[in-house]
Design an enzyme around this catalytic site. Sequence first.
Site, PDB file in Angstrom:
ATOM      1  NE  ARG A  33     -39.002  58.411 -15.897  1.00 34.89           N
ATOM      2  CZ  ARG A  33     -39.160  57.164 -15.461  1.00 34.89           C
ATOM      3  NH1 ARG A  33     -38.136  56.500 -14.970  1.00 34.89           N
ATOM      4  NH2 ARG A  33     -40.347  56.576 -15.488  1.00 34.89           N
ATOM      5  CD  GLU A  83     -26.793  59.364  -4.085  1.00 35.08           C
ATOM      6  OE1 GLU A  83     -27.697  58.555  -4.386  1.00 35.08           O
ATOM      7  OE2 GLU A  83     -26.272  59.409  -2.936  1.00 35.08           O
ATOM      8  CG  HIS A 133     -37.455  60.245 -10.847  1.00 34.73           C
ATOM      9  ND1 HIS A 133     -36.594  59.804 -11.831  1.00 34.73           N
ATOM     10  CD2 HIS A 133     -38.333  59.235 -10.622  1.00 34.73           C
ATOM     11  CE1 HIS A 133     -36.936  58.572 -12.188  1.00 34.73           C
ATOM     12  NE2 HIS A 133     -37.996  58.203 -11.485  1.00 34.73           N
ATOM     13  CG  ASP A 186     -41.751  57.007  -6.649  1.00 31.38           C
ATOM     14  OD1 ASP A 186     -42.589  56.098  -6.547  1.00 31.38           O
ATOM     15  OD2 ASP A 186     -40.802  56.973  -7.439  1.00 31.38           O
ATOM     16  NE  ARG A 232     -42.095  57.649 -11.698  1.00 32.19           N
ATOM     17  CZ  ARG A 232     -42.631  57.084 -10.640  1.00 32.19           C
ATOM     18  NH1 ARG A 232     -43.023  57.825  -9.618  1.00 32.19           N
ATOM     19  NH2 ARG A 232     -42.788  55.772 -10.580  1.00 32.19           N
TER      20      ARG A 232
END
EC number: 2.2.1.1
Length: 596
Positions: free
Chosen positions: A292, A340, A390, A398, A448
């Site tokens: 990323r 989005e 991610h 997360d 990630r």
Amino acid sequence: MADAEASAELPEEARPDGGTLRVLRDMASRLRIHSIRATCSTSSGHPTSCSSSAEIMSVLFFYIMRYKQSDPENPDNDRFVLAKRLSFVDVATGWLGQGLGVACGMAYTGKYFDRASYRVFCLMSDGESSEGSVWEAMAFASYYSLDNLVAIFDVNRLGHSGALPAEHCIDIYQRRCEAFGWNTYVVDGRDVEALCQVFWQASQVKHKPTAVVAKTFKGRGTPSIEDAESWHGKPMPRERADAIIKLIESQIETSRNLDPQLPIEDSPEVNITDVRMTSPPDYRVGDKIATRKACGLALAKLGYANDRVIVLDGDTKYSTFSEIFNKEYPERFIECFMAEQNMVSVALGCASRGRTIAFASTFAAFLTRAFDQIRIGGLSESNINIIGSHCGVSVGEDGASQMALEDIAMFRTIPKCTIFYPTDAVSTEHAVSLAANAKGMCFIRTTRPETMVIYTPQERFEIGQAKVLRHCVSDKVTVIGAGITVYEALAAADELLKQDIFIRVIDLFTIKPLDVTTIISSAKATEGRIITVEDHYPQGGIGEAVCAAVSMDPDIQVHSLAVSGVPQSGKSEELLDMYGISARHIIVAVKCMLLN
């Protein structure tokens, strides 16, 4: 102020003469006739919806808009976006609620990138104002002061199933638009003179987008059908249509036509072909960096190579590392905030007519919200590039809501969409470069956690070409991975080597298109045994893609390792093992295949 007094204060260009007004009314009548004939000939369509906006269309196309009829894709032409289930050239139609977001992208490009005179008009139905994406776009246009954008609400009172919530309460639409910071006009949508005036007034407004709320009637001009329910999406019966056409023809006063105004030719020349990085990747084998972050660095590098590269983000720039591009080129970075759906629509608009190379980035999990917009982008054969970070259970602590486990399946359904799943920083930089030059939509899936660089800066990458990382004549099983699972496959290969078991390891790089040749040749070299391992749900993922690719060969057996169930929160390596896609599970699967 009385209408006559208001009209008298307008300049001559805003007050068409009587002859022009007659032609515009007649043009509207002809548009109604065309819509009736076209829908009758195909036994499908929306003649009543077309009829409600006929005067609006007549005024826009034959009095207000500037364009070259012989060159519809001319960059200097005014843009028109129609989300009322009718056709247009720049974006696919037949959806509701997306047109204004696309128009925002066109208007943003015109104002901030092209700095040109062309304007953008978006016609919407009142029914689609129930879509939340409309109001995402309204907020975006107001925030960025898109004064070159005009949204027209065709308030004809009726939707598909009956009357809409606000019906003909025009003041409700007016207050909503004004609350979102738009300059707003209310007008009788049947009055061509009033329409000419408000569209001219809109052209004089600065620092605000303009909304035109037009009161219209569905089926306008068709006796017993006008303003009647249950006629939505229904062609008229042939006999009835013939009678209505004769009635409308009897009201036409002139055969005169109007030619549109020519555009102001002040758009800059743009070249977005063959965009190349100015230097090879600056990484060494063994370096550790998350893909990323490598993606963010690659975007900034690409931005240096071409000044039409732009990046959009949905309030995740510090996680997706698009903030690196933002720091280098803030004038080419568009913050779309947590919207989005609108972000993807804006990207579609920015990329239309080849004006920009657009990259839109957010967490891959959040892109499920924008799938309708992504689908329309595919139907439009748009060249937008979407980056989803991610992905998978490797996200770790997360938790499940942040873990994209459906995204590969989603993008595999999009026609002509290229799916990149780079493993390390070097392959990520190549993915960004290749996406910038590819035709059609591209999706780049990034990870990630930090991963080790395994490719040298000199390694070459191509769309549809996998990398064989481990191979020898003694290989017994082909293990196929992408992204994070490539490292698990390599770790499994190292451990199995200690036991004199040799496996072939393939890094797919692109999941669509697949490198079918390499997959099949490797399978045949390993006695038809394939194991796929992916940080994704089994449905629609790498395993199913590989199965489809080898389905015609009965001698090839595929065993898929993928995430099943709803994942928990935990450390990345713990979750890879818990959900069956770690090196340990690959080793077990290899041994089971060899036993069988």
